[in-house]
Scaffold this active site. Structure first.
Site, PDB file in Angstrom:
ATOM      1  N   ARG A 154       0.823  -1.215   0.000  1.00 33.71           N
ATOM      2  CA  ARG A 154       0.000   0.000   0.000  1.00 33.71           C
ATOM      3  C   ARG A 154       0.858   1.267   0.000  1.00 33.71           C
ATOM      4  O   ARG A 154       0.461   2.296   0.534  1.00 33.71           O
ATOM      5  CB  ARG A 154      -0.944   0.013   1.211  1.00 33.71           C
TER       6      ARG A 154
ATOM      7  N   SER B 182     -11.500  -1.263   3.069  1.00 30.64           N
ATOM      8  CA  SER B 182     -10.597  -1.608   4.171  1.00 30.64           C
ATOM      9  C   SER B 182      -9.995  -0.332   4.757  1.00 30.64           C
ATOM     10  O   SER B 182      -9.285   0.394   4.072  1.00 30.64           O
ATOM     11  CB  SER B 182      -9.485  -2.530   3.672  1.00 30.64           C
TER      12      SER B 182
ATOM     13  N   GLU C 278      -5.260   2.809   6.353  1.00 33.09           N
ATOM     14  CA  GLU C 278      -4.923   2.793   4.944  1.00 33.09           C
ATOM     15  C   GLU C 278      -5.539   4.010   4.252  1.00 33.09           C
ATOM     16  O   GLU C 278      -5.030   4.521   3.260  1.00 33.09           O
ATOM     17  CB  GLU C 278      -5.437   1.513   4.300  1.00 33.09           C
TER      18      GLU C 278
END
Length: 340
Positions: free
Chosen positions: A165, A240, A336
């Site tokens: 990520r 998420s 995230e």
């Protein structure tokens, strides 16, 4: 080129939170991106570059300039060998539409990333990932306009320093470029598919599919995601919310002794990845709320807007979850989502 003042960002964030920006600029071509760069060299205001808003949490109005790409279209380029195809895509294209295109044409590489919301440009910035695959596995190069000069740049994938990520676009290159196109390298002929992550294989077995086609694998992944992830059009969310932490072998073995059924994914000889959603669930947060912000009842990794939540409400919930996970497991988990 769009140039709007006092602009609502409600339709540009999937959490469904109302916030405004002082100025909104949208470019639909390389030339317009260069025009935006010229404006910004004069504006000298805070800058926020967004994609589809699926990885964004707004906590207040943004007193600056928001930039968005509306560059559409795709073209097939000649690959370096006969076994691959290069697909050049406008940064404003919807990501899942491109995945569908690849699967329809029998090109392998993007199928495990099916139904991830957002735009193509964001795939290169966030290094989106799911079910054992990441965008960086198929990104060949990124084309962008440099804000400081207005020059068009071609950046090869290995220059982007992709990680879990992460990319250079999120660190030292933040707000340096406007991405215009991303080129992906895909296999022309489907080989061994990645079906060993999560519950993909179990779902294939349930359907009595031993060797799935790209289309069958995409359908399974879409069904799994729809089953456990809420539709942001119905309940605001950003998918998420937390990254899955990667821990040392020693920490992993310590936790495994306490939780023998703990799910985990091998990273390398000295690290393991532990699902953040599992830890959040163990802390009793699945399905719970803190005011108008809550944790989804089928996937603890997803924070949701139960109606009328502010960005501050979601942040408060996020921090309480992080505190509880740290106290129980001795592990720090991090969002995230890009919190503004």
């Amino acid at each position: 080129m769009k140039d709007l003042r006092d602009y609502s960002l409600l339709n540009h964030n999937t959490f469904g939170i109302e916030a405004k920006c002082s100025r909104f600029l949208e470019y639909a071509s390389v030339e317009e991106a260069q025009q935006v760069a010229a404006i910004l060299r004069q504006e000298k205001a805070p800058l926020l570059i967004i994609g589809g808003g699926s990885n964004l949490l707004l906590t207040k109005d943004f007193e600056g300039v928001v930039i968005h790409s509306a560059i559409k279209g795709h073209e097939v380029l000649t690959a370096e060998d006969e076994n691959h195809v290069l697909l050049r895509v406008g940064s404003g294209e919807e990501w899942d539409g491109i995945v569908a295109l690849c699967v329809e044409r029998g090109w392998q590489g993007a199928e495990n990333l099916s139904l991830i919301p957002g735009d193509v440009g964001a795939s290169a910035v966030q290094n989106i990932g799911a079910y054992g695959s990441e965008a960086s596995h198929i990104i060949y190069k990124v084309e962008a306009v440099e804000l400081a000069t207005g020059l068009v740049c071609e950046i090869m994938a290995d220059e982007c320093q992709y990680g879990y990520r992460q990319s250079k676009f999120k660190t030292e290159w933040k707000n340096r470029f406007l991405i215009t196109h991303v080129t992906y390298c895909l296999k022309k002929q489907a080989g061994t598919l990645n079906i060993d992550y999560g519950n993909i294989r179990a779902e294939l077995d349930r359907r009595n599919i031993k060797e799935p086609t790209l289309k069958e694998l995409r359908e399974v992944i879409i069904d799994i995601r729809n089953e456990k992830l809420p539709d942001p059009k119905i309940q605001g969310n950003a998918g998420s919310f937390f990254m899955n932490p990667v821990v040392s072998r020693e920490k992993f073995e310590e936790l495994l002794a306490q939780y023998p059924q703990m799910p985990h994914y091998h990273v390398d000889d000295t690290h393991e990845k532990i699902p953040a959603g599992w830890m959040i669930d163990q802390c009793g947060w699945k399905g719970r709320s803190l005011g108008a912000a809550g944790v989804h009842d089928r996937q603890a990794l997803v924070l949701v807007n139960r109606g009328g939540a502010t960005g501050a409400d979601v942040v408060k919930l996020c921090e309480q979850i992080r505190k509880d996970v740290a106290e129980r497991f001795g592990i720090q988990i991090y969002p995230e989502v890009n919190i503004i």
